[in-house]
Design an enzyme around this catalytic site. Sequence first.
Site, PDB file in Angstrom:
ATOM      1  N   ALA A  91      -6.523  -7.741  13.271  1.00 44.89           N
ATOM      2  CA  ALA A  91      -6.316  -8.874  14.183  1.00 44.89           C
ATOM      3  C   ALA A  91      -4.927  -8.764  14.808  1.00 44.89           C
ATOM      4  O   ALA A  91      -3.933  -8.633  14.092  1.00 44.89           O
ATOM      5  CB  ALA A  91      -6.461 -10.191  13.421  1.00 44.89           C
ATOM      6  N   SER A 119       0.869  -1.186   0.000  1.00 45.41           N
ATOM      7  CA  SER A 119       0.000   0.000   0.000  1.00 45.41           C
ATOM      8  C   SER A 119       0.896   1.222   0.000  1.00 45.41           C
ATOM      9  O   SER A 119       1.986   1.190   0.580  1.00 45.41           O
ATOM     10  CB  SER A 119      -0.870   0.055   1.253  1.00 45.41           C
ATOM     11  N   VAL A 173      11.480   8.663  -0.121  1.00 44.86           N
ATOM     12  CA  VAL A 173      12.905   8.673   0.206  1.00 44.86           C
ATOM     13  C   VAL A 173      13.614   7.770  -0.805  1.00 44.86           C
ATOM     14  O   VAL A 173      13.280   6.590  -0.939  1.00 44.86           O
ATOM     15  CB  VAL A 173      13.142   8.210   1.656  1.00 44.86           C
ATOM     16  N   ASN A 213       0.178   4.960   1.099  1.00 39.37           N
ATOM     17  CA  ASN A 213      -0.701   6.013   1.629  1.00 39.37           C
ATOM     18  C   ASN A 213      -0.292   6.274   3.063  1.00 39.37           C
ATOM     19  O   ASN A 213       0.355   5.412   3.679  1.00 39.37           O
ATOM     20  CB  ASN A 213      -2.164   5.537   1.603  1.00 39.37           C
ATOM     21  N   THR A 258      -7.407  -5.776   8.725  1.00 44.36           N
ATOM     22  CA  THR A 258      -8.495  -6.360   9.502  1.00 44.36           C
ATOM     23  C   THR A 258      -8.324  -6.052  10.985  1.00 44.36           C
ATOM     24  O   THR A 258      -9.274  -6.150  11.754  1.00 44.36           O
ATOM     25  CB  THR A 258      -8.514  -7.883   9.284  1.00 44.36           C
ATOM     26  N   HIS A 276       1.500 -10.846   4.944  1.00 44.74           N
ATOM     27  CA  HIS A 276       2.352 -10.830   6.134  1.00 44.74           C
ATOM     28  C   HIS A 276       3.764 -11.260   5.731  1.00 44.74           C
ATOM     29  O   HIS A 276       4.133 -12.415   5.897  1.00 44.74           O
ATOM     30  CB  HIS A 276       1.809 -11.795   7.201  1.00 44.74           C
ATOM     31  N   ASN A 334       7.420  -5.681   9.822  1.00 51.92           N
ATOM     32  CA  ASN A 334       7.380  -7.145   9.900  1.00 51.92           C
ATOM     33  C   ASN A 334       8.699  -7.779   9.458  1.00 51.92           C
ATOM     34  O   ASN A 334       9.025  -8.896   9.857  1.00 51.92           O
ATOM     35  CB  ASN A 334       6.246  -7.685   9.027  1.00 51.92           C
TER      36      ASN A 334
HETATM   37  P1  FAD Z   1       3.091  -0.573   6.000  1.00 45.34           P
HETATM   38  O1  FAD Z   1       1.836  -0.456   6.764  1.00 45.34           O
HETATM   39  O2  FAD Z   1       3.059  -1.343   4.745  1.00 45.34           O
HETATM   40  O3  FAD Z   1       3.612   0.897   5.691  1.00 45.34           O
HETATM   41  C1  FAD Z   1       4.783   1.125   4.966  1.00 45.34           C
HETATM   42  C2  FAD Z   1       4.685   2.513   4.342  1.00 45.34           C
HETATM   43  O4  FAD Z   1       5.980   2.879   3.830  1.00 45.34           O
HETATM   44  C3  FAD Z   1       3.725   2.599   3.158  1.00 45.34           C
HETATM   45  O5  FAD Z   1       2.732   3.558   3.420  1.00 45.34           O
HETATM   46  C4  FAD Z   1       4.619   3.016   2.000  1.00 45.34           C
HETATM   47  O6  FAD Z   1       4.001   3.903   1.089  1.00 45.34           O
HETATM   48  C5  FAD Z   1       5.791   3.669   2.691  1.00 45.34           C
HETATM   49  N1  FAD Z   1       7.021   3.649   1.884  1.00 45.34           N
HETATM   50  C6  FAD Z   1       7.566   2.595   1.240  1.00 45.34           C
HETATM   51  N2  FAD Z   1       8.718   2.956   0.630  1.00 45.34           N
HETATM   52  C7  FAD Z   1       8.889   4.278   0.890  1.00 45.34           C
HETATM   53  C8  FAD Z   1       9.900   5.226   0.543  1.00 45.34           C
HETATM   54  N3  FAD Z   1      10.978   4.874  -0.166  1.00 45.34           N
HETATM   55  N4  FAD Z   1       9.752   6.513   0.954  1.00 45.34           N
HETATM   56  C9  FAD Z   1       8.672   6.876   1.709  1.00 45.34           C
HETATM   57  N5  FAD Z   1       7.700   6.010   2.081  1.00 45.34           N
HETATM   58  C10 FAD Z   1       7.812   4.725   1.689  1.00 45.34           C
HETATM   59  N6  FAD Z   1      -1.872  -7.457   9.824  1.00 45.34           N
HETATM   60  C11 FAD Z   1      -2.212  -7.946  11.035  1.00 45.34           C
HETATM   61  O7  FAD Z   1      -1.350  -8.069  11.910  1.00 45.34           O
HETATM   62  N7  FAD Z   1      -3.495  -8.294  11.313  1.00 45.34           N
HETATM   63  C12 FAD Z   1      -4.492  -8.234  10.383  1.00 45.34           C
HETATM   64  O8  FAD Z   1      -5.639  -8.562  10.668  1.00 45.34           O
HETATM   65  C13 FAD Z   1      -4.143  -7.761   9.083  1.00 45.34           C
HETATM   66  N8  FAD Z   1      -5.082  -7.689   8.113  1.00 45.34           N
HETATM   67  C14 FAD Z   1      -4.773  -7.125   6.922  1.00 45.34           C
HETATM   68  C15 FAD Z   1      -5.794  -6.993   5.974  1.00 45.34           C
HETATM   69  C16 FAD Z   1      -5.548  -6.302   4.797  1.00 45.34           C
HETATM   70  C17 FAD Z   1      -6.641  -6.171   3.766  1.00 45.34           C
HETATM   71  C18 FAD Z   1      -4.255  -5.712   4.575  1.00 45.34           C
HETATM   72  C19 FAD Z   1      -3.995  -4.894   3.329  1.00 45.34           C
HETATM   73  C20 FAD Z   1      -3.229  -5.885   5.499  1.00 45.34           C
HETATM   74  C21 FAD Z   1      -3.466  -6.607   6.675  1.00 45.34           C
HETATM   75  N9  FAD Z   1      -2.483  -6.794   7.641  1.00 45.34           N
HETATM   76  C22 FAD Z   1      -2.803  -7.341   8.848  1.00 45.34           C
HETATM   77  C23 FAD Z   1      -1.088  -6.393   7.417  1.00 45.34           C
HETATM   78  C24 FAD Z   1      -0.765  -5.080   8.145  1.00 45.34           C
HETATM   79  O9  FAD Z   1      -1.533  -4.040   7.613  1.00 45.34           O
HETATM   80  C25 FAD Z   1       0.733  -4.835   8.021  1.00 45.34           C
HETATM   81  O10 FAD Z   1       1.387  -5.877   8.735  1.00 45.34           O
HETATM   82  C26 FAD Z   1       1.178  -3.507   8.621  1.00 45.34           C
HETATM   83  O11 FAD Z   1       0.498  -2.420   8.053  1.00 45.34           O
HETATM   84  C27 FAD Z   1       2.683  -3.345   8.407  1.00 45.34           C
HETATM   85  O12 FAD Z   1       3.092  -2.133   8.966  1.00 45.34           O
HETATM   86  P2  FAD Z   1       4.396  -1.369   8.470  1.00 45.34           P
HETATM   87  O13 FAD Z   1       4.425  -0.061   9.153  1.00 45.34           O
HETATM   88  O14 FAD Z   1       5.582  -2.246   8.658  1.00 45.34           O
HETATM   89  O15 FAD Z   1       4.234  -1.221   6.879  1.00 45.34           O
END
Ligand code: FAD
Length: 507
Positions: free
Chosen positions: A134, A121, A237, A123, A132, A442, A476
């Site tokens: 969970a 994603s 970045v 955003n 979700t 995941h 993750n």
């Molecule tokens: P992300 O949330 O992926 O955020 C990373 C961000 O970094 C993004 O917004 C991206 O645009 C930004 N980015 C990337 N590269 C750059 C760059 N070079 N410069 C600037 N910005 C950058 N997890 C659960 O544990 N339980 C659930 O029930 C679950 N259900 C899910 C259901 C759906 C439909 C989806 C889509 C995901 C689900 N997940 C669930 C997964 C969960 O959303 C992710 O594990 C979590 O959002 C990861 O967090 P994060 O901060 O590591 O990365």
Amino acid sequence: MVHSRYPRCVDVAIVGSGPAGAAYARILSEQAPHATIAVFEAGPVVSDPPGAHVRNIADPVQRARAQRRSEGPWPHTAASPADPLDDYAADRERLVRPGTFLLPDGWRQPGEDGLPAAAMSSNAGGMAAHWTGACPRPGGSERIPLVPGLDRLLTEAERLLGVSAKVLADAPLAGEVRARLGAALDAGRPEDRRVQPMPLAVRRTADGRLVWSGSDVVFGEVTRTNPNFGLFDESVVTQVLLRDGAVRGVTVRDLTTGAEHEVAASSVVVAADSLRTPQLLHASGVRLPALGRYLNDQPQVVLAVRLRDVPAAPEADPADGGITAQSGVSWVPFTDDHPFHGQVMQLDASPVPIEGDPPAPGSIVGLGWFCAKDLQAGDRVAFSDTETDHHGLPALRIHYTLTARDHDNLRAAREAIVEAAHALGDVLDPEPLTFPPGASLHYQGTVRMGPADDGTSVCDPASRVWGVRGLHVAGNGVIPTATACNPTLTAVALAVAGARALAADLA
Ligand code: FAD
């Protein structure tokens, strides 16, 4: 000189505004309020407050727009909003959820399984604006022994994400679902690993509405009101600037102007998801042998059931996101003896046509059983020397293969899910569907932590990248164990530990 909307210099630059990046901003705002912090996010702000879950947007047209704007350069064409579970039983190799976009190429190498459903994603709030919610705790071999005080960190992560197991526990059919599953599956399990309500990142407002947590909840008011904090969306970045074994800042491309700017920083946290975090490190010249390796996703099987002999529950309120209102979300925890993470949740509609009376609301439930991957160093995200992605960063190339043990585990998961389904009611699908690799969303292991810089890890237990002063990784990808449970709670717990260490360094 090109005008910049960014500060020239901050103490901490955070790349990515998902829950992992947001956790750093929150803990630093609480523990090092004097530190200046800039979060750079490639995608746009699509919700209010920034990072809020799109499911909380009441207007369906606005919600659909927020989903499309999160889908990077490949927005889905459907104009109507969709629930993440709409595609629950879709038998498609390249399954994609609203608010996410698939890796356009490089997702499979010849002769390998690949990750056909690998998705991201872009955003403010990352995937957690669409998730979700969970938030189960890891158990048995999922746990990370090298992290001191893991349980306290998980408790802190629950605070940051606003997790509660109670909000939907008393949904009209939820108790019956748990009772039936428990009668079939609880024997021999320790008390805390028996069938129970799923801890969810959701709260109920005074007027009874459900509000789903996104990064907005993780940031919290303390971050939003921190005068030393700034969130910059549409800001990619492209490089972490390094000199003499230490970070000195980042190069940011402002997508609203196309101009690139340098922002000096003494600490940089890369929280850009499990595929793009190692990509940015690689693009910045970090060459640790484990970078991008041990990539693991959770092989997943699903099956739909019509609950037998249940009373009609009241119609769901669509403002609640419908799917969970009547039968809640039930959790069958992973144990080393039952090495699957089971999640049972209401489906809006049956995935197959049903003869006879229409099903009672909430009486169709989907079971999802997740497996822990057999970890191999060869499963990895690699980076092209010649091709680039839409941001000009090295193109991602996925190497990924299910082992004989993975196939055995999937077979056992199929048997286990059928047993659980029969305990609940009438099985609707002819047999369990195995999702394509990547569909769990995941992805873990690509910047994993380890006890020593021995070539099998990228960072230490406080998420500090080996050999580069001031560089942290989060998300993750840091998780070193093979987990079957949803990983975000664990990733946020590890981010809390990393942020506390960084706050102490800044002090
Ligand atoms: P992300 O949330 O992926 O955020 C990373 C961000 O970094 C993004 O917004 C991206 O645009 C930004 N980015 C990337 N590269 C750059 C760059 N070079 N410069 C600037 N910005 C950058 N997890 C659960 O544990 N339980 C659930 O029930 C679950 N259900 C899910 C259901 C759906 C439909 C989806 C889509 C995901 C689900 N997940 C669930 C997964 C969960 O959303 C992710 O594990 C979590 O959002 C990861 O967090 P994060 O901060 O590591 O990365």
